[in-house]
Design a protein around this motif. Structure first.
Motif, PDB file in Angstrom:
ATOM      1  N   ASP A   1       4.944   5.154   1.991  1.00 57.72           N
ATOM      2  CA  ASP A   1       5.983   5.536   2.959  1.00 57.72           C
ATOM      3  C   ASP A   1       6.719   5.422   4.055  1.00 57.72           C
ATOM      4  O   ASP A   1       7.897   6.483   4.306  1.00 57.72           O
ATOM      5  CB  ASP A   1       4.843   7.019   3.235  1.00 57.72           C
ATOM      6  CG  ASP A   1       3.992   7.427   1.856  1.00 57.72           C
ATOM      7  OD1 ASP A   1       4.877   7.160   0.741  1.00 57.72           O
ATOM      8  OD2 ASP A   1       2.982   7.790   1.824  1.00 57.72           O
ATOM      9  N   GLN A   2       6.543   4.408   4.894  1.00 60.22           N
ATOM     10  CA  GLN A   2       7.115   4.108   5.973  1.00 60.22           C
ATOM     11  C   GLN A   2       8.267   3.397   6.012  1.00 60.22           C
ATOM     12  O   GLN A   2       9.261   4.003   6.065  1.00 60.22           O
ATOM     13  CB  GLN A   2       6.327   3.154   6.753  1.00 60.22           C
ATOM     14  CG  GLN A   2       4.926   3.539   7.242  1.00 60.22           C
ATOM     15  CD  GLN A   2       4.443   2.286   7.933  1.00 60.22           C
ATOM     16  OE1 GLN A   2       3.798   0.819   7.417  1.00 60.22           O
ATOM     17  NE2 GLN A   2       3.203   3.149   8.744  1.00 60.22           N
ATOM     18  N   PHE A   3       8.819   2.923   4.798  1.00 58.32           N
ATOM     19  CA  PHE A   3       9.243   2.316   3.869  1.00 58.32           C
ATOM     20  C   PHE A   3      10.849   4.093   3.876  1.00 58.32           C
ATOM     21  O   PHE A   3      12.486   3.079   3.956  1.00 58.32           O
ATOM     22  CB  PHE A   3       9.576   1.356   2.737  1.00 58.32           C
ATOM     23  CG  PHE A   3      10.671   0.738   2.227  1.00 58.32           C
ATOM     24  CD1 PHE A   3      11.426  -0.737   3.353  1.00 58.32           C
ATOM     25  CD2 PHE A   3      11.616   0.895   1.129  1.00 58.32           C
ATOM     26  CE1 PHE A   3      13.174  -0.858   2.823  1.00 58.32           C
ATOM     27  CE2 PHE A   3      12.494   0.336   1.062  1.00 58.32           C
ATOM     28  CZ  PHE A   3      13.252  -0.581   1.343  1.00 58.32           C
TER      29      PHE A   3
ATOM     30  N   ALA B   1      16.353   3.149  -2.138  1.00 55.27           N
ATOM     31  CA  ALA B   1      15.624   2.389  -1.727  1.00 55.27           C
ATOM     32  C   ALA B   1      13.973   1.569  -2.564  1.00 55.27           C
ATOM     33  O   ALA B   1      14.190   0.895  -2.185  1.00 55.27           O
ATOM     34  CB  ALA B   1      14.976   3.718  -1.022  1.00 55.27           C
ATOM     35  N   MET B   2      13.731   3.090  -3.545  1.00 54.44           N
ATOM     36  CA  MET B   2      12.577   2.800  -4.481  1.00 54.44           C
ATOM     37  C   MET B   2      13.512   1.208  -5.596  1.00 54.44           C
ATOM     38  O   MET B   2      12.758  -0.115  -5.519  1.00 54.44           O
ATOM     39  CB  MET B   2      12.290   2.822  -5.341  1.00 54.44           C
ATOM     40  CG  MET B   2      11.177   4.517  -4.082  1.00 54.44           C
ATOM     41  SD  MET B   2      10.262   5.701  -5.323  1.00 54.44           S
ATOM     42  CE  MET B   2       9.095   5.256  -5.727  1.00 54.44           C
ATOM     43  N   ASP B   3      14.409   1.737  -5.455  1.00 55.05           N
ATOM     44  CA  ASP B   3      14.765   0.460  -6.115  1.00 55.05           C
ATOM     45  C   ASP B   3      15.232  -0.929  -5.908  1.00 55.05           C
ATOM     46  O   ASP B   3      15.069  -1.923  -6.214  1.00 55.05           O
ATOM     47  CB  ASP B   3      16.132   0.857  -6.991  1.00 55.05           C
ATOM     48  CG  ASP B   3      16.793  -0.049  -7.283  1.00 55.05           C
ATOM     49  OD1 ASP B   3      16.746  -0.432  -8.831  1.00 55.05           O
ATOM     50  OD2 ASP B   3      17.991  -0.613  -7.745  1.00 55.05           O
ATOM     51  N   THR B   4      15.866  -0.598  -4.649  1.00 59.60           N
ATOM     52  CA  THR B   4      15.862  -2.213  -3.274  1.00 59.60           C
ATOM     53  C   THR B   4      14.140  -2.670  -3.463  1.00 59.60           C
ATOM     54  O   THR B   4      14.928  -4.024  -3.433  1.00 59.60           O
ATOM     55  CB  THR B   4      16.396  -1.388  -1.810  1.00 59.60           C
ATOM     56  OG1 THR B   4      17.570  -1.155  -2.841  1.00 59.60           O
ATOM     57  CG2 THR B   4      16.462  -3.236  -1.408  1.00 59.60           C
ATOM     58  N   LEU B   5      13.097  -1.942  -3.174  1.00 56.16           N
ATOM     59  CA  LEU B   5      11.984  -2.971  -3.073  1.00 56.16           C
ATOM     60  C   LEU B   5      11.452  -2.954  -4.291  1.00 56.16           C
ATOM     61  O   LEU B   5      11.118  -4.578  -3.979  1.00 56.16           O
ATOM     62  CB  LEU B   5      11.221  -1.458  -3.152  1.00 56.16           C
ATOM     63  CG  LEU B   5      10.586  -1.375  -1.252  1.00 56.16           C
ATOM     64  CD1 LEU B   5       8.846  -0.280  -1.105  1.00 56.16           C
ATOM     65  CD2 LEU B   5      10.003  -2.575  -0.528  1.00 56.16           C
TER      66      LEU B   5
ATOM     67  N   THR C   1       0.829  -0.757  -0.013  1.00 58.61           N
ATOM     68  CA  THR C   1       0.267   0.235  -0.271  1.00 58.61           C
ATOM     69  C   THR C   1       1.099   1.399  -0.257  1.00 58.61           C
ATOM     70  O   THR C   1       1.991   1.357   0.342  1.00 58.61           O
ATOM     71  CB  THR C   1      -1.195   0.214   0.712  1.00 58.61           C
ATOM     72  OG1 THR C   1       0.130  -0.160   3.041  1.00 58.61           O
ATOM     73  CG2 THR C   1      -1.553  -1.167   1.483  1.00 58.61           C
ATOM     74  N   ASN C   2       0.520   2.269  -0.559  1.00 59.15           N
ATOM     75  CA  ASN C   2       0.980   3.856  -0.196  1.00 59.15           C
ATOM     76  C   ASN C   2       2.145   3.859   1.177  1.00 59.15           C
ATOM     77  O   ASN C   2       2.874   4.661   0.901  1.00 59.15           O
ATOM     78  CB  ASN C   2       0.069   5.212  -0.730  1.00 59.15           C
ATOM     79  CG  ASN C   2       0.042   5.335  -2.370  1.00 59.15           C
ATOM     80  OD1 ASN C   2       0.815   4.301  -3.193  1.00 59.15           O
ATOM     81  ND2 ASN C   2      -1.213   5.408  -2.792  1.00 59.15           N
TER      82      ASN C   2
END
Length: 515
Positions: A194-196, A237-241, A189-190
């Motif tokens: 955001d928490q990550f 961070a987003m690439d890691t996810l 979820t969004n």
């Protein structure tokens, strides 16, 4: 009033010599000197006649290549006269600046980057309009294509491959294809995303606290937190996810591996203070020409690094402060200046008195043999004009009518190719003239026609030119029949001495009658 009001950004004619064509410049600044005079800081444009013959050949080659790439070439449709006049409209932009007195401005003009989608003849239909496509470096003597050229044509079109059918094998190199970096349909979820990202920022702040070099550059907690909140941290961070299939626990373990927290730096942190100062100095000199900035100031940086730093630098307080200073400096400069229309007589203006030609300043070329008002205009060959102007070297005794003189001043050439520039014979409407001039065709077709090569764009202004005399049939016949009045071979060696054409005609006529 509006026509005499000149502003920053206007393209204008400057006069640096009464006998030379106008200079074409673009006003960058208008400054008032201590003496109260106004000086214009201008960008220089050069004409074809101002650069070397070898560079002219490169320019023509470039124009030919552009013409060949067009879907509907127009060059073949142009007449020789149109090609001749289009060369007068072509300019070459330079990065050279100079300061000139504003009182030398002689009017406005228009200069545009050559529009490949517009018919080239449209430039001839507009008065005082010029075009350019190449940049000339007067120091290095080089020509380069303007980086702002409109990218139109087949060479700028993408090659779209055919769509693969279902089940058809894909033989493309997968490493060269695009790679998916984020899935908008991910299970998170969004709020979870955001928490990550908050955790990633916290890790980045902690990593800067542990790094000695970062502590020196970002001495406060607020600055470290701000640096950790920039895009480089969020992208990581987003690439890691994405790489861990949006598994939060697996992605968190990668943010803090066994060796310590991951530290991601962008160009703003990687550059030193001295490098930043050099970049600002280069930007002031070259603008956004990043290739020149890299070549002359920061050769150890990659072009990608410099461009990325530029867009990050524009978000800093330093950029805002410099922008305010420039705005305040521009506010103190002159926005426009009024220059009255220049109406003083030109020193090349001719006054005719008792068959003599003299310029208005009294330093004319001397005697002018006038059996019908003088020589015809060197450009349009008219014998009548409200005003005449001497043109070319004084010993050649050439002149232009008022219309051709203004064309010469504005465009740096003659409306038609000079009689010295072509091998064909030209016959004047007035048979009364009996003067001859080196490098120019006589008025009647039964004279020898001088020809010369005009390879250099400046050759028409040279006083010493090799030429040959091409004799017509009547001339060859006159050599044998007019031995008593004049020896033509001897006269050809003294091209500035007038020939009495009437006496030659009379002798030829009597010889024909007697025979």
């Amino acid at each position: 009033m509006a026509a005499n009001m000149y502003r920053v950004g206007d393209y204008v004619f400057f006069e640096n010599s009464s006998s030379n064509p106008y200079l074409i410049r673009r006003i960058e600044e208008l400054n008032k000197t201590a003496s109260g005079n106004v000086e214009a800081k201008v960008v220089c444009f050069y004409r074809r006649r101002d650069i070397s013959h070898s560079l002219i050949q490169l320019a023509d080659k470039h124009a030919k290549e552009l013409e060949e790439e067009k879907e509907s070439p127009t060059e073949t449709e142009l007449t020789e006269k149109q090609k001749h006049q289009l060369r007068h409209r072509e300019l070459f932009l330079s990065r050279q600046y100079e300061s000139l007195p504003a009182t030398h401005i002689r009017g406005k003009c228009s200069v545009a980057l050559l529009n490949e989608t517009e018919a080239v003849l449209s430039y001839l239909d507009k008065e005082d309009t010029f075009f350019y496509s190449l940049v000339y470096d007067p120091t290095q003597k080089t020509l380069l294509a303007d980086k702002g050229e409109i990218r139109v044509g087949p060479r700028f079109q993408a090659d779209v491959p055919e769509m693969l059918q279902e089940g058809e094998a894909d033989d493309r190199d997968q490493s060269k294809l695009e790679e998916k970096l984020w899935d908008p349909e991910c299970p998170l979820t969004n709020k979870q995303i955001d928490q990550f990202l908050v955790v990633a920022r916290a890790v980045g702040t902690f990593a800067r606290a542990l790094d000695c070099s970062s502590s020196v550059r970002q001495p406060s907690l607020h600055m470290s937190a701000a640096a950790a909140s920039r895009d480089i941290t969020l992208f990581h961070a987003m690439d890691t996810l994405h790489r861990h299939n949006y598994d939060l626990s697996s992605a968190l373990s990668v943010l803090v591996p066994a060796g310590g927290p991951v530290l991601c730096r962008d160009e703003m942190e990687e550059w030193s203070a001295s490098e930043a100062a050099m970049f600002e100095e280069a930007l002031e000199k070259y603008g956004k020409d990043f290739n020149d900035i890299r070549q002359d100031f920061l050769p150890w940086k990659s072009l990608t690094s410099i461009i990325e730093y530029y867009y990050m630098w524009k978000t800093t307080d330093r950029y805002v402060q410099q922008k305010r200073l420039k705005a305040a400096e521009a506010e103190s400069k002159l926005k426009q200046v009024y220059i009255p229309t220049y109406n003083k007589p030109n020193p090349n203006q001719i006054s005719m008195t008792n068959g003599k030609m003299a310029t208005v300043n009294g330093a004319g070329p001397g005697s002018y043999h006038a059996a019908g008002g003088g020589r015809a205009c060197e450009s349009c060959y008219t014998m009548q004009s409200a005003q005449w102007y001497s043109w070319g070297p004084p010993n050649m005794q050439c002149r232009l009518c008022v219309s051709c003189w203004m064309y010469w001043k504005k465009y740096g050439g003659l409306k038609m190719p000079s009689r010295a520039e072509g091998p064909e014979e030209r016959t004047s409407p007035s048979p009364a003239s009996n003067s001859r001039s080196r490098g120019h065709a006589p008025r009647q077709s039964n004279h020898m026609v001088p020809m010369r090569n005009s390879g250099s764009p400046k050759s028409s202004m040279k006083t010493k030119q090799a030429f040959l005399l091409q004799a017509t049939r009547l001339t060859k016949l006159a050599r044998h029949m007019c031995r008593d009045i004049i020896r033509l071979r001897r006269a050809a060696r003294r091209p500035f001495v007038p020939i009495n054409c009437g006496a030659i005609k009379a002798e030829c006529k009597s010889s024909f009658n007697s025979s």
